[in-house]
Design a protein around this motif. Structure first.
Motif, PDB file in Angstrom:
ATOM      1  N   ARG A  88       0.907  -1.128  -0.038  1.00  0.00           N
ATOM      2  CA  ARG A  88       0.022  -0.083  -0.099  1.00  0.00           C
ATOM      3  C   ARG A  88       1.004   1.466   0.003  1.00  0.00           C
ATOM      4  N   MET A  89       1.905   1.101   0.690  1.00  0.00           N
ATOM      5  CA  MET A  89       2.841   2.272   0.669  1.00  0.00           C
ATOM      6  C   MET A  89       3.351   2.818  -0.365  1.00  0.00           C
ATOM      7  N   ILE A  90       3.744   1.512  -1.486  1.00  0.00           N
ATOM      8  CA  ILE A  90       4.402   2.078  -2.810  1.00  0.00           C
ATOM      9  C   ILE A  90       3.109   2.189  -3.825  1.00  0.00           C
ATOM     10  N   GLY A  91       2.084   1.752  -3.360  1.00  0.00           N
ATOM     11  CA  GLY A  91       1.035   1.936  -4.592  1.00  0.00           C
ATOM     12  C   GLY A  91       1.399   0.791  -5.586  1.00  0.00           C
ATOM     13  N   LEU A  92       1.529  -0.400  -4.871  1.00  0.00           N
ATOM     14  CA  LEU A  92       1.964  -1.465  -5.932  1.00  0.00           C
ATOM     15  C   LEU A  92       0.831  -1.737  -6.967  1.00  0.00           C
ATOM     16  N   GLU A  93       1.054  -1.959  -8.357  1.00  0.00           N
ATOM     17  CA  GLU A  93       0.245  -2.613  -9.296  1.00  0.00           C
ATOM     18  C   GLU A  93       0.721  -3.475 -10.184  1.00  0.00           C
ATOM     19  N   VAL A  94       0.313  -4.803 -10.325  1.00  0.00           N
ATOM     20  CA  VAL A  94       0.719  -5.852 -11.004  1.00  0.00           C
ATOM     21  C   VAL A  94      -0.179  -6.273 -12.091  1.00  0.00           C
ATOM     22  N   HIS A  95       0.497  -6.756 -12.980  1.00  0.00           N
ATOM     23  CA  HIS A  95       0.012  -7.554 -14.223  1.00  0.00           C
ATOM     24  C   HIS A  95       0.544  -9.013 -14.506  1.00  0.00           C
ATOM     25  N   ALA A  96      -0.654  -9.636 -14.884  1.00  0.00           N
ATOM     26  CA  ALA A  96      -0.168 -11.185 -15.293  1.00  0.00           C
ATOM     27  C   ALA A  96       0.052 -11.125 -16.619  1.00  0.00           C
ATOM     28  N   LEU A  97       1.184 -11.700 -17.059  1.00  0.00           N
ATOM     29  CA  LEU A  97       1.586 -11.920 -18.531  1.00  0.00           C
ATOM     30  C   LEU A  97       0.713 -12.681 -19.374  1.00  0.00           C
ATOM     31  N   ALA A  98       0.444 -12.092 -20.217  1.00  0.00           N
ATOM     32  CA  ALA A  98      -0.572 -13.121 -21.220  1.00  0.00           C
ATOM     33  C   ALA A  98      -0.297 -12.959 -22.678  1.00  0.00           C
ATOM     34  N   ARG A  99      -0.694 -13.903 -23.348  1.00  0.00           N
ATOM     35  CA  ARG A  99      -0.397 -13.956 -24.828  1.00  0.00           C
ATOM     36  C   ARG A  99      -1.463 -13.200 -25.522  1.00  0.00           C
ATOM     37  N   THR A 100      -1.166 -11.962 -26.277  1.00  0.00           N
ATOM     38  CA  THR A 100      -2.119 -10.994 -26.816  1.00  0.00           C
ATOM     39  C   THR A 100      -1.700 -10.609 -28.263  1.00  0.00           C
ATOM     40  N   PRO A 101      -2.726 -10.578 -28.826  1.00  0.00           N
ATOM     41  CA  PRO A 101      -2.594  -9.998 -30.474  1.00  0.00           C
ATOM     42  C   PRO A 101      -2.152  -8.654 -30.200  1.00  0.00           C
ATOM     43  N   LEU A 102      -1.013  -8.262 -30.899  1.00  0.00           N
ATOM     44  CA  LEU A 102      -0.501  -6.719 -31.036  1.00  0.00           C
ATOM     45  C   LEU A 102      -0.284  -6.390 -32.011  1.00  0.00           C
ATOM     46  N   ALA A 103      -0.154  -5.064 -32.237  1.00  0.00           N
ATOM     47  CA  ALA A 103      -0.049  -4.165 -33.468  1.00  0.00           C
ATOM     48  C   ALA A 103       0.745  -2.963 -33.104  1.00  0.00           C
ATOM     49  N   ARG A 104       1.716  -2.669 -34.045  1.00  0.00           N
ATOM     50  CA  ARG A 104       2.534  -1.560 -34.049  1.00  0.00           C
ATOM     51  C   ARG A 104       1.905  -0.385 -34.931  1.00  0.00           C
ATOM     52  N   SER A 105       1.581   0.585 -34.467  1.00  0.00           N
ATOM     53  CA  SER A 105       0.930   1.650 -35.051  1.00  0.00           C
ATOM     54  C   SER A 105       2.083   2.698 -35.484  1.00  0.00           C
ATOM     55  N   VAL A 106       2.111   2.873 -37.008  1.00  0.00           N
ATOM     56  CA  VAL A 106       2.968   3.820 -37.282  1.00  0.00           C
ATOM     57  C   VAL A 106       2.483   4.991 -37.896  1.00  0.00           C
ATOM     58  N   ARG A 107       2.899   6.126 -37.313  1.00  0.00           N
ATOM     59  CA  ARG A 107       2.004   7.545 -37.487  1.00  0.00           C
ATOM     60  C   ARG A 107       2.801   7.977 -38.719  1.00  0.00           C
ATOM     61  N   VAL A 108       2.260   8.658 -39.725  1.00  0.00           N
ATOM     62  CA  VAL A 108       2.682   9.582 -40.704  1.00  0.00           C
ATOM     63  C   VAL A 108       1.836  10.591 -40.916  1.00  0.00           C
ATOM     64  N   VAL A 109       2.316  11.708 -41.757  1.00  0.00           N
ATOM     65  CA  VAL A 109       1.576  12.751 -42.225  1.00  0.00           C
ATOM     66  C   VAL A 109       1.643  12.677 -43.699  1.00  0.00           C
ATOM     67  N   GLY A 110       0.318  12.702 -43.929  1.00  0.00           N
ATOM     68  CA  GLY A 110       0.079  12.667 -45.592  1.00  0.00           C
ATOM     69  C   GLY A 110      -0.844  13.952 -45.932  1.00  0.00           C
ATOM     70  N   GLU A 111      -0.744  13.916 -47.371  1.00  0.00           N
ATOM     71  CA  GLU A 111      -1.389  15.303 -47.882  1.00  0.00           C
ATOM     72  C   GLU A 111      -2.539  14.469 -48.869  1.00  0.00           C
ATOM     73  N   VAL A 112      -3.629  15.150 -49.125  1.00  0.00           N
ATOM     74  CA  VAL A 112      -4.739  14.334 -49.997  1.00  0.00           C
ATOM     75  C   VAL A 112      -4.428  15.258 -51.336  1.00  0.00           C
ATOM     76  N   ASP A 113      -4.383  14.200 -52.197  1.00  0.00           N
ATOM     77  CA  ASP A 113      -4.118  14.618 -53.480  1.00  0.00           C
ATOM     78  C   ASP A 113      -5.355  14.011 -54.465  1.00  0.00           C
ATOM     79  N   TYR A 114      -5.318  14.238 -55.772  1.00  0.00           N
ATOM     80  CA  TYR A 114      -6.296  13.645 -56.609  1.00  0.00           C
ATOM     81  C   TYR A 114      -5.851  12.041 -56.967  1.00  0.00           C
ATOM     82  N   ASP A 115      -7.082  11.308 -57.187  1.00  0.00           N
ATOM     83  CA  ASP A 115      -6.713   9.958 -57.587  1.00  0.00           C
ATOM     84  C   ASP A 115      -6.637   9.959 -59.135  1.00  0.00           C
ATOM     85  N   GLU A 116      -5.239   9.900 -59.618  1.00  0.00           N
ATOM     86  CA  GLU A 116      -5.044  10.035 -61.088  1.00  0.00           C
ATOM     87  C   GLU A 116      -5.943   9.131 -61.957  1.00  0.00           C
TER      88      GLU A 116
END
Length: 474
Positions: A88-116
């Motif tokens: 309680r003094m250190i505010g302990l929080e824990v988590h049980a390891l589990a197999r989880t589907p993960l995805a890495r999100s890549v953020r990019v900046v784009g500009e709208v253009d005409y569909d040629e």
């Protein structure tokens, strides 16, 4: 007689003590270390450490200060255990390891253009003059078949006359030659831009049209206009460019280090400022070259452009948008193409459970111990009265998010542990496995406790006492 009386009294006292020892609770006779600490006393395994790691002492000096640097010494416990009060003094929080589907999100900046592929250019196929112009402003919305302009051309007039002559010749004396002349005259009209409906009307009315009406070949918006009423035009002159904005391209620049996470046909999420909804798209093409100046490659994203509540298209050409490309992560921490299945989801540890120097990463694992055997299988919602904690150096994959679970919590795929064979044997641990409980909050305080007590920690893999320099790691 007096001596015998004393012996009898002593024997009676010893018997009474043994009786109380068996009958009364042990806590009445023996005081636990935690109870002594609450009473203001320090347990026998308490040490006194300098916050600057100058020294660790078994007894507190009279002035309570470090003899090297003069800072106040801090009492630390040599035990790697946690009781409910300490948790309680250190505010302990824990988590049980589990197999989880993960995805890495890549953020990019784009500009709208005409569909040629959705651009149409209206040009003249004959010299002449523009007698009338209906679409006389840029950005006018048009539909397929709408009138744009009417052009008068002597060449067109002569071609229609030629076609009517061929029709009369076929009607008077139909033979192979007259049929060939009629087909040639009709073909010439089509090459000049006369449609089947206009040819049918010319055939039925036998009346030459003095001008040709140019019509919109598709729905869209006029993004370029050169037609001016009364102007003369040459063959091949560009009059209009019509763009279908129901689908557009997003031209995004992706850094070369992130290209490993980009695949063709990947789904893309677009976020627009001021709008709560996301627009979905897909990666259509990845440039095979990298710009030497910016170290980026262009990625083309195709996206449907819906109509907004105000009546116009949501995406506007030239607009900057944030695009998030999601790539799934396998158990080895590598990206997975969108058309490939993952046999086993990665074992995921929350990012908050990881302490890192950039080169070294550690997590703190909880366990219980009985008769020299460690038990790492704990219930994170109902921890035992006393648990041990242990630092484990780990190898991790790139940070990722739970697939379909938003971006509020990040995880790392666990690739392995950085332990020697002796350490594996001592810790009775070959690898992190599903169900193990790791500390997600309070781990920094546990690491500080390990440093102060001279045990292996994030900054001191061999323990702070083993360093020749007392200020190493400052």
């Amino acid at each position: 007689m007096e001596r015998n009386t004393k012996i009898a009294v002593a024997a009676a006292g010893l018997a009474a003590g043994l009786l109380f020892g068996f009958v009364l609770p042990s806590s009445w006779i023996f005081v636990a270390d935690a109870a002594m600490e609450h009473a203001g006393q320090k347990s026998s395994d308490t040490k006194y450490a300098c916050p600057m790691f100058c020294t660790i002492m078994d007894e507190m000096p009279a002035d309570g200060r470090c003899p090297v640097c003069g800072m106040d010494l801090t009492p630390v416990s040599g035990k790697s255990t946690l009781n409910p009060h300490e948790r309680r003094m250190i505010g302990l929080e824990v988590h049980a390891l589990a197999r989880t589907p993960l995805a890495r999100s890549v953020r990019v900046v784009g500009e709208v253009d005409y569909d040629e592929t959705r651009l149409a250019r209206i040009t003249t196929r004959m010299p002449g003059w523009l007698e009338r112009v209906w679409a006389d402003t840029t950005w006018t919305e048009v539909h397929k078949g709408d009138k744009l302009a009417a052009i008068y051309s002597p060449e067109l007039y002569a071609a229609q006359k030629e076609y009517l002559v061929a029709l009369d010749a076929t009607a008077t004396n139909r033979n192979e030659t007259s049929d060939a002349l009629q087909r040639a005259a009709e073909r010439r009209l089509k090459l000049l831009g006369i449609g089947d409906d206009e040819i049918a009307e010319l055939r039925s009315k036998k009346a030459v049209q003095e001008s040709l009406v140019l019509r919109a070949p598709r729905d869209g918006v006029i993004i370029e206009r050169h037609a001016v009423e009364g102007a003369s035009v040459k063959t091949g002159a560009l009059l209009y460019t019509v763009a279908d904005l129901s689908r557009v391209w997003i031209q995004a620049e992706v850094f070369e280090n992130d290209l490993i996470w980009i695949f063709k046909d990947q789904s893309v999420r677009l976020q627009l400022g001021g709008r709560s909804t996301e627009i979905q798209g897909r990666v259509a093409f990845i440039d095979p070259v990298i710009d030497r100046r910016t170290r980026t490659a262009r990625v083309r994203i195709e996206v449907d452009n819906p109509v907004g509540p105000e009546g116009g298209r949501i995406l506007r050409v030239g607009q900057r948008v944030d695009a998030f490309v999601d790539a799934r992560v396998d158990e080895s921490g590598r990206p997975v193409p969108p058309n490939r299945k993952i046999a086993t989801n990665p074992l995921a540890v929350p990012r908050s459970a990881v302490l890192s120097t950039g080169q070294r990463r550690v997590v703190y694992v909880l366990f219980t111990e009985s008769m020299g055997k460690r038990d790492y299988d704990l219930d994170p919602t109902d921890l035992p009265e006393t648990v041990f904690y242990q630092l484990i150096p780990v190898r991790l994959g790139p940070a990722a998010t739970r697939l379909g679970g938003g971006m509020e919590v990040e995880f790392h795929p666990v690739l392995g542990v950085e332990l020697s064979d002796e350490e594996r044997k001592e810790l009775q641990l070959k690898a992190l496995i599903e169900g193990m409980v790791v500390v997600t909050r309070g781990n920094l305080l546990l690491d500080s406790q390990a440093q102060l007590s001279g045990k292996p920690s994030l900054l001191f893999p061999e323990g702070s006492r083993g360093s020749d320099d007392p200020h190493a790691g400052h």
